[in-house]
Design an enzyme around this catalytic site. Structure first.
Site, PDB file in Angstrom:
ATOM      1  N   GLU A 263       0.815  -1.213   0.000  1.00 33.06           N
ATOM      2  CA  GLU A 263       0.000   0.000   0.000  1.00 33.06           C
ATOM      3  C   GLU A 263       0.852   1.267   0.000  1.00 33.06           C
ATOM      4  O   GLU A 263       0.440   2.285  -0.569  1.00 33.06           O
ATOM      5  CB  GLU A 263      -0.974  -0.007   1.188  1.00 33.06           C
ATOM      6  CG  GLU A 263      -1.939  -1.193   1.221  1.00 33.06           C
ATOM      7  CD  GLU A 263      -2.772  -1.340  -0.041  1.00 33.06           C
ATOM      8  OE1 GLU A 263      -2.938  -0.346  -0.791  1.00 33.06           O
ATOM      9  OE2 GLU A 263      -3.264  -2.458  -0.290  1.00 33.06           O
ATOM     10  N   HIS A 266       1.511   2.330  -3.515  1.00 37.01           N
ATOM     11  CA  HIS A 266       0.455   3.188  -4.058  1.00 37.01           C
ATOM     12  C   HIS A 266       0.606   4.616  -3.528  1.00 37.01           C
ATOM     13  O   HIS A 266       0.487   5.594  -4.265  1.00 37.01           O
ATOM     14  CB  HIS A 266      -0.918   2.653  -3.652  1.00 37.01           C
ATOM     15  CG  HIS A 266      -1.340   1.409  -4.376  1.00 37.01           C
ATOM     16  ND1 HIS A 266      -1.445   1.345  -5.739  1.00 37.01           N
ATOM     17  CD2 HIS A 266      -1.711   0.187  -3.904  1.00 37.01           C
ATOM     18  CE1 HIS A 266      -1.865   0.126  -6.091  1.00 37.01           C
ATOM     19  NE2 HIS A 266      -2.019  -0.594  -5.000  1.00 37.01           N
ATOM     20  N   GLU A 292      -0.561  -0.267  -9.827  1.00 34.38           N
ATOM     21  CA  GLU A 292      -0.256  -1.572  -9.244  1.00 34.38           C
ATOM     22  C   GLU A 292       1.200  -1.950  -9.454  1.00 34.38           C
ATOM     23  O   GLU A 292       1.800  -2.647  -8.626  1.00 34.38           O
ATOM     24  CB  GLU A 292      -1.173  -2.631  -9.846  1.00 34.38           C
ATOM     25  CG  GLU A 292      -1.170  -3.957  -9.107  1.00 34.38           C
ATOM     26  CD  GLU A 292      -1.675  -3.866  -7.674  1.00 34.38           C
ATOM     27  OE1 GLU A 292      -1.363  -4.777  -6.879  1.00 34.38           O
ATOM     28  OE2 GLU A 292      -2.378  -2.885  -7.337  1.00 34.38           O
TER      29      GLU A 292
END
Length: 498
Positions: A263, A266, A292
């Protein structure tokens, strides 16, 4: 003409504000909101989406873009202003096809269905969730009908998440991956699996501290990021300087560590967007596949590398002496790279992960085409899962109910996960060529050179270019599965045939 550009930016800034407020409500629903707030929250989000959609699709936006044609053509293609005009035109023309009322219903249903999914997953009750899935599919058919004919109706859904990429292109890439991965997984199952990390215990607070240590080394800043827990880990961005990362903890494994690294990948992308793009349609990462690619690059290529393990190992042993005191660096590295088919996608290893995505892509296409009913979906899932991964799914909680995406109406999103894996290796090879000695830096806990290169060459661009244009610029070529397959071969010692 300058006045027209100023007015366009003002109007787009207001739309950005509305969408950011809606995203904040969605984050709060997943992280903080008490369950009883779900019904009213769905109305709030629907209202914000309807107003934002109406503001963005106003005639005046189209008029301004048209009046700025001359300015656009006079500027470099990748300049901020030329890109803003071009991307706004493209987004506006697509959004104009969708009635504001439908946009609101899509948002409201996603909010309501997500709550239904949380309850159904906890109760292992697919029957309770199925009506919501049927409703989402009905709405998707309404959405597809807003556009003209195409080779595959799924193209319209895929375009929302991977602009300019067709279902045919994805199918060809996945066919190549499937050709290699399915027999490889069969070989792995026949050979048996190496040892893992055991069952802990890994106390939650220790996991939180180790996850934060890894994310901080990568670029997590307390002034711009925060970390919370949720049912399904995700990352949200409300501004270039306001990034929310989430994870989940289980005391019998260390998956939260890799969830955190995933995460923050991202989050680093969103944090690295050029500040000059704030409050415009360009102020986010370039669609889902490239997004991604960054979560997988930081989680897997960096986070599961031996140099990274050498840096993190002492911290892990100090934090979990009972569980990991007997693990050498090499044992830890082998354990976190173990290839073993498992039921849960987000916990899957690098080799088997791709088949989780290909399975979902195939089922999505069949649901949209009407050749698979929601009544038959669990059996189709279980049959194909055993065919691809060699496991019999014991319950829907570990199968068709495990992901939040279908409840939110994210049809077309799943394939971008595996496209991101493919892109991640292409981008990593480009970074290695530009920055010799990266892995030696990782062993010292220094990831700054890689982060700076990614910010300069990828993150700062935001949505200025299409996914294909961006990948071409960063990696020097089009989407190509072969570097990814070579990466698996080199890391896991498996054969990849041409």
């Amino acid at each position: 003409m300058t006045d027209h550009l100023t007015e366009l930016k003002m109007r787009l800034g207001e739309v950005s504000d509305l969408r950011s407020a809606s995203a904040l409500l969605a984050w709060d629903q997943m992280v903080m909101m008490p369950p009883a707030g779900a019904t009213v929250r769905a109305f709030r989000q629907a209202t914000l989406e309807r107003v934002a959609h109406e503001r963005f699709t106003e005639d005046r936006i189209g008029e301004l873009v048209s009046e700025l044609d001359g300015l656009e053509s006079s500027l470099p293609y990748d300049s901020d202003d030329a890109s803003l005009i071009r991307v706004t035109r493209r987004d506006w023309e697509k959004a104009r096809r969708i009635p504001a009322e439908l946009a609101a219903r899509l948002t409201q249903t996603a909010s309501e269905a997500m709550e239904a999914w949380v309850a159904a997953r906890a109760a292992n009750d697919y029957a309770a969730f199925r009506p919501w899935l049927d409703r989402q599919l009905e709405l998707k058919q309404e959405y597809i009908a807003c556009f003209g004919p195409t080779a595959d109706p799924y193209d319209h859904l895929l375009d929302d998440f991977e602009r300019g990429t067709s279902t045919t292109e994805v199918s060809a890439i996945f066919a190549r991956l499937k050709e290699v991965l399915v027999p490889l997984i069969e070989e792995v199952n026949a050979a048996g699996h190496g040892g893992g990390l055991g069952g802990g215990p890994f106390p939650e607070e220790g996991q939180r501290l180790v996850g934060l240590a890894a994310m901080t080394a990568f670029g997590f800043e307390p002034e711009s990021f925060r970390l919370d827990t949720t049912v399904h880990p995700f990352c949200s961005s409300f501004a270039i300087s306001d990034i929310r990362v989430t994870t989940r903890y289980q005391e019998d494994d260390l998956e939260s560590l890799f969830s955190c690294m995933h995460e923050i990948g991202h989050g680093l992308y969103e944090r690295g967007v050029s500040p000059s793009l704030e409050r415009t349609p360009l102020a986010h990462g370039c669609f889902s596949g490239l997004h991604e690619s960054q979560s997988r690059l930081w989680e897997n290529i960096v986070g599961r590398s031996l140099p990274f393990c050498r840096w993190l190992h002492p911290q892990l042993v100090a934090t979990f002496p009972e569980a990991l005191g007997g693990f050498s660096v090499e044992q830890f590295h082998r354990a976190v790279n173990r290839v073993e088919p498992s039921f849960i996608r987000v916990d899957a290893d690098e080799v088997t992960y791709g088949m989780h995505i290909i399975l979902r892509f195939e089922l999505e296409r069949e649901l949209i085409a009407g050749t698979l009913s929601t009544a038959d979906l669990p059996d189709a899932w279980n049959t194909r899962f055993e065919e691809y991964l060699g496991l019999q799914v014991p319950e829907d909680r570990l199968g068709v109910l495990q992901d939040v995406h279908w409840s939110c109406g994210y049809f077309g999103y799943f394939p971008t996960y595996q496209l991101g894996n493919v892109m991640s290796v292409q981008i990593w090879e480009a970074a290695q060529a530009a920055l010799p000695g990266l892995e030696e830096q990782f062993e010292q806990g220094d990831f700054s050179a890689l982060g700076a290169w990614l910010r300069e060459n990828l993150y700062s661009l935001g949505r200025k270019l299409t996914p294909k244009e961006t990948l071409e610029r960063v990696a020097g070529g089009p989407l190509d599965p072969e570097p990814y397959l070579r990466y698996l071969q080199g890391k896991h010692g498996v054969g990849v045939t041409a």
